[in-house]
Scaffold this active site. Structure first.
Site, mmCIF file in Angstrom:
data_model
loop_
_atom_site.group_PDB
_atom_site.id
_atom_site.type_symbol
_atom_site.label_atom_id
_atom_site.label_comp_id
_atom_site.label_asym_id
_atom_site.label_seq_id
_atom_site.Cartn_x
_atom_site.Cartn_y
_atom_site.Cartn_z
ATOM 1 N N ASP A 90 -8.646 -24.820 8.605
ATOM 2 C CA ASP A 90 -8.891 -23.388 8.805
ATOM 3 C C ASP A 90 -7.771 -22.723 9.601
ATOM 4 N N ALA A 93 4.725 -1.853 8.885
ATOM 5 C CA ALA A 93 4.165 -2.854 9.793
ATOM 6 C C ALA A 93 4.515 -4.245 9.292
ATOM 7 N N ILE A 106 11.698 1.687 11.886
ATOM 8 C CA ILE A 106 10.938 2.752 12.562
ATOM 9 C C ILE A 106 11.113 2.705 14.074
ATOM 10 N N ILE A 114 0.842 -1.204 0.000
ATOM 11 C CA ILE A 114 0.000 0.000 0.000
ATOM 12 C C ILE A 114 0.877 1.253 0.000
ATOM 13 N N ASN A 122 -7.140 -4.743 1.290
ATOM 14 C CA ASN A 122 -6.790 -4.111 0.018
ATOM 15 C C ASN A 122 -6.332 -5.143 -1.000
ATOM 16 N N HIS A 130 -9.885 -17.676 13.136
ATOM 17 C CA HIS A 130 -10.219 -16.964 11.890
ATOM 18 C C HIS A 130 -11.451 -16.065 12.081
ATOM 19 N N VAL A 133 -8.208 -22.833 0.203
ATOM 20 C CA VAL A 133 -9.262 -22.029 0.843
ATOM 21 C C VAL A 133 -9.439 -22.518 2.274
ATOM 22 N N SER A 173 -1.747 -6.231 17.741
ATOM 23 C CA SER A 173 -0.648 -5.258 17.672
ATOM 24 C C SER A 173 -1.107 -3.982 16.960
ATOM 25 N N LYS A 174 -1.962 -4.117 15.958
ATOM 26 C CA LYS A 174 -2.468 -2.932 15.260
ATOM 27 C C LYS A 174 -3.429 -2.145 16.161
ATOM 28 N N TYR A 213 -1.619 -10.227 14.982
ATOM 29 C CA TYR A 213 -1.513 -9.057 14.081
ATOM 30 C C TYR A 213 -2.516 -7.980 14.485
ATOM 31 N N THR A 233 -6.382 -0.673 10.569
ATOM 32 C CA THR A 233 -7.064 -1.719 9.801
ATOM 33 C C THR A 233 -8.431 -2.046 10.401
ATOM 34 N N ASP A 234 -9.319 -2.567 9.553
ATOM 35 C CA ASP A 234 -10.632 -3.004 10.069
ATOM 36 C C ASP A 234 -10.499 -4.199 11.013
ATOM 37 N N GLU A 235 -9.334 -4.862 10.994
ATOM 38 C CA GLU A 235 -9.166 -6.054 11.842
ATOM 39 C C GLU A 235 -9.148 -5.691 13.327
HETATM 40 P P1 NAD Z 1 3.333 -4.827 3.398
HETATM 41 O O1 NAD Z 1 3.600 -5.996 4.284
HETATM 42 O O2 NAD Z 1 3.159 -5.019 1.935
HETATM 43 O O3 NAD Z 1 4.482 -3.735 3.588
HETATM 44 C C1 NAD Z 1 4.963 -3.369 4.860
HETATM 45 C C2 NAD Z 1 6.168 -2.465 4.645
HETATM 46 O O4 NAD Z 1 6.674 -2.069 5.932
HETATM 47 C C3 NAD Z 1 7.320 -3.154 3.934
HETATM 48 O O5 NAD Z 1 7.868 -2.264 2.967
HETATM 49 C C4 NAD Z 1 8.314 -3.443 5.040
HETATM 50 O O6 NAD Z 1 9.662 -3.520 4.601
HETATM 51 C C5 NAD Z 1 8.071 -2.260 5.951
HETATM 52 N N1 NAD Z 1 8.499 -2.516 7.346
HETATM 53 C C6 NAD Z 1 8.184 -3.586 8.114
HETATM 54 N N2 NAD Z 1 8.740 -3.467 9.329
HETATM 55 C C7 NAD Z 1 9.392 -2.272 9.338
HETATM 56 C C8 NAD Z 1 10.148 -1.586 10.310
HETATM 57 N N3 NAD Z 1 10.342 -2.089 11.542
HETATM 58 N N4 NAD Z 1 10.681 -0.391 9.980
HETATM 59 C C9 NAD Z 1 10.515 0.133 8.733
HETATM 60 N N5 NAD Z 1 9.815 -0.492 7.777
HETATM 61 C C10 NAD Z 1 9.249 -1.673 8.071
HETATM 62 O O7 NAD Z 1 2.054 -4.134 4.037
HETATM 63 P P2 NAD Z 1 0.798 -3.417 3.352
HETATM 64 O O8 NAD Z 1 -0.189 -4.443 2.994
HETATM 65 O O9 NAD Z 1 1.268 -2.445 2.364
HETATM 66 O O10 NAD Z 1 0.216 -2.633 4.620
HETATM 67 C C11 NAD Z 1 0.635 -1.305 4.903
HETATM 68 C C12 NAD Z 1 -0.125 -0.803 6.117
HETATM 69 O O11 NAD Z 1 -1.539 -0.864 5.874
HETATM 70 C C13 NAD Z 1 0.123 -1.640 7.371
HETATM 71 O O12 NAD Z 1 0.184 -0.761 8.476
HETATM 72 C C14 NAD Z 1 -1.110 -2.524 7.457
HETATM 73 O O13 NAD Z 1 -1.379 -2.891 8.795
HETATM 74 C C15 NAD Z 1 -2.169 -1.606 6.896
HETATM 75 N N6 NAD Z 1 -3.323 -2.257 6.284
HETATM 76 C C16 NAD Z 1 -3.146 -3.222 5.325
HETATM 77 C C17 NAD Z 1 -4.259 -3.782 4.703
HETATM 78 C C18 NAD Z 1 -4.114 -4.800 3.597
HETATM 79 O O14 NAD Z 1 -5.113 -5.327 3.126
HETATM 80 N N7 NAD Z 1 -2.916 -5.101 3.133
HETATM 81 C C19 NAD Z 1 -5.542 -3.390 5.078
HETATM 82 C C20 NAD Z 1 -5.688 -2.396 6.063
HETATM 83 C C21 NAD Z 1 -4.565 -1.833 6.651
HETATM 84 P P1 TYD Z 2 -5.738 -12.401 3.916
HETATM 85 O O1 TYD Z 2 -5.451 -11.858 2.561
HETATM 86 O O2 TYD Z 2 -4.680 -13.107 4.672
HETATM 87 O O3 TYD Z 2 -6.326 -11.174 4.756
HETATM 88 P P2 TYD Z 2 -6.997 -11.155 6.241
HETATM 89 O O4 TYD Z 2 -6.896 -12.455 6.876
HETATM 90 O O5 TYD Z 2 -6.135 -10.171 6.910
HETATM 91 O O6 TYD Z 2 -8.400 -10.708 6.026
HETATM 92 O O7 TYD Z 2 -6.970 -13.391 3.815
HETATM 93 C C1 TYD Z 2 -8.202 -12.972 3.272
HETATM 94 C C2 TYD Z 2 -9.206 -14.074 3.522
HETATM 95 O O8 TYD Z 2 -8.814 -15.238 2.791
HETATM 96 C C3 TYD Z 2 -9.289 -14.494 4.980
HETATM 97 O O9 TYD Z 2 -10.635 -14.819 5.297
HETATM 98 C C4 TYD Z 2 -8.419 -15.724 5.036
HETATM 99 C C5 TYD Z 2 -8.612 -16.343 3.671
HETATM 100 N N1 TYD Z 2 -7.446 -17.113 3.175
HETATM 101 C C6 TYD Z 2 -7.625 -18.397 2.699
HETATM 102 O O10 TYD Z 2 -8.748 -18.923 2.681
HETATM 103 N N2 TYD Z 2 -6.517 -19.080 2.253
HETATM 104 C C7 TYD Z 2 -5.292 -18.537 2.254
HETATM 105 O O11 TYD Z 2 -4.316 -19.223 1.842
HETATM 106 C C8 TYD Z 2 -5.126 -17.195 2.728
HETATM 107 C C9 TYD Z 2 -3.771 -16.542 2.761
HETATM 108 C C10 TYD Z 2 -6.236 -16.517 3.178
#
Ligand code: NAD
Ligand code: TYD
Length: 342
Positions: A272, A84, A61, A13, A180, A276, A206, A153-154, A150, A125-127
């Site tokens: 599962d 993160a 960070i 992101i 996302n 979950h 799945v 911690s968030k 996870y 995050t919504d989590e």
């Molecule tokens: P990602 O795992 O793709 O990227 C995380 C980035 O953080 C990486 O570039 C990594 O190198 C960097 N990083 C990790 N630890 C670090 C540290 N100690 N110091 C500096 N850099 C560090 O994550 P993402 O999916 O892009 O998520 C970005 C943010 O959005 C996160 O805070 C995540 O919790 C939040 N978020 C993600 C989603 C999603 O669906 N992916 C949804 C909602 C919120």
């Molecule tokens: P994920 O992308 O890990 O996001 P989150 O758990 O943070 O929502 O997973 C999205 C959904 O897909 C979640 O309900 C878990 C499920 N999932 C599977 O069924 N199989 C998989 O291998 C993974 C990674 C996720």
């Protein structure tokens, strides 16, 4: 114009946000602070490294001296914290690093922001809301009830950010994003894992019955939502960012397979995930009231993401054949060996 410190700007992101921000703000300056973990990849910004408005500091960070020095030397005025550890399954296998980065790292950023009087925007995050029962949509004032390492911690980071506003008057804002999807998402997450497995002709694992519900939002809409809060959000406030509509994981899988023209016999129901969360669902009216609206519905978001993986094997093939293999085996080998319905 603000100079942004974008932490985690080489991740999924963060890199999409940096690209979007620089495309929209000609006078913008972005300094990325990124530890370059497995999820942080320079190639996510391959098209932008020659841009003089962008620079990269490689580091953690949680390193207070480095964060302070970077902000001072680069004239940072606004920290946007994406950095993160982000994958629930990784947090089940090895949770401590999630506390180190997500909690302590965010806390260090808050301390530097307090010392240097900077604004901080935190990506949550919504989590953090935990499992959401049918008929309810999370609103920003709901209690935080996280259920995975996870998410916990968030939630801790989210609450620290709010505490710094209440206690010290630090100018903060928070966005809580839905799941996302889109370009450059590391293939541990469900949509890129399923898309790349389908392209490789491997089974799609799945979890459980696959009827868990998620709001799959396109990363572009998350980026515009963050921009709306940075430009128009009220200091001290939290904003949900998603489409406000969910689908089951099985529906998501169907879209991926249809877009890629692969057979549905690739689907495997496997053991599962412990704890979950069955359903996430957010109300996004507060962000809409700032004038923001999503461009993609969830079906288009998943389809568009799947198409990106079909067209960008250069990006994911080296990951899939390299370091990712060990994680994949630990996470899936036993699960896939015991195939069949759970
Ligand atoms: P990602 O795992 O793709 O990227 C995380 C980035 O953080 C990486 O570039 C990594 O190198 C960097 N990083 C990790 N630890 C670090 C540290 N100690 N110091 C500096 N850099 C560090 O994550 P993402 O999916 O892009 O998520 C970005 C943010 O959005 C996160 O805070 C995540 O919790 C939040 N978020 C993600 C989603 C999603 O669906 N992916 C949804 C909602 C919120
Ligand atoms: P994920 O992308 O890990 O996001 P989150 O758990 O943070 O929502 O997973 C999205 C959904 O897909 C979640 O309900 C878990 C499920 N999932 C599977 O069924 N199989 C998989 O291998 C993974 C990674 C996720």
């Amino acid at each position: 114009m603000d100079t942004l410190l974008v932490t985690g700007g080489c991740g999924f992101i963060g890199s999409n946000f940096v690209r979007y921000w620089l495309s929209q703000h000609a006078q913008g300056r972005v300094v990325i602070l990124d530890k370059l973990t497995y999820a942080g990849r320079r190639e996510n910004l391959h098209d932008l490294w020659d841009d003089p408005r962008l620079s990269l500091v490689v580091g953690d960070i949680a390193d207070q001296a480095l964060v302070r020095r970077t902000c001072q030397e680069q004239g940072v005025t606004l920290i946007v914290n994406f950095a993160a550890e982000t994958h629930v399954d990784q947090s089940i296998l090895g949770p401590l690093v999630f506390t180190d980065t997500n909690v302590r790292g965010t806390h260090v950023l808050l301390e530097v922001a307090r010392e240097l009087r900077l604004r901080l925007h935190h990506i949550s995050t919504d989590e953090v809301y935990g499992h959401i029962p049918d008929q309810h949509q999370s609103v920003e004032t709901d209690p935080l009830l996280p259920r995975s390492p996870y998410a916990a911690s968030k939630a801790a980071a989210d609450q620290l950010v709010q505490a710094y506003h209440i206690t010290y008057g630090l100018p903060v804002t928070i966005t809580r994003g839905a799941n996302n999807v889109g370009p450059y998402q590391y293939p541990e997450k469900a949509v890129p894992l399923f898309a790349t497995n389908a392209l490789l002709g491997e089974p799609l694992p799945v979890y459980g019955d696959g009827l868990q519900m998620r709001d799959y939002a396109h990363v572009h809409d998350h980026c515009t939502g963050i921009e709306a809060v940075l430009l128009h959000g009220r200091i001290g406030e939290v904003y949900n960012v998603g489409t406000g509509r969910e689908m089951t994981n099985l529906e998501m899988v169907d879209i991926v397979l249809d877009v890629l023209g692969r057979d549905h016999s690739l689907v495997r129901h496997v053991t599962d995930r412990p704890g979950h969360d069955r359903r996430y669902s957010m109300n996004v009216d507060k962000l809409r009231a700032l004038g923001w609206q999503p461009q993609y519905d969830p079906r288009e978001a998943v389809a568009e993401a799947a198409r990106w993986y079909a067209g960008n094997e250069w990006w994911w093939a080296p990951i899939r054949s390299g370091e990712f293999r060990a994680y994949y085996d630990a996470q899936y080998r036993a699960r896939l060996a015991g195939t069949g319905q759970p």
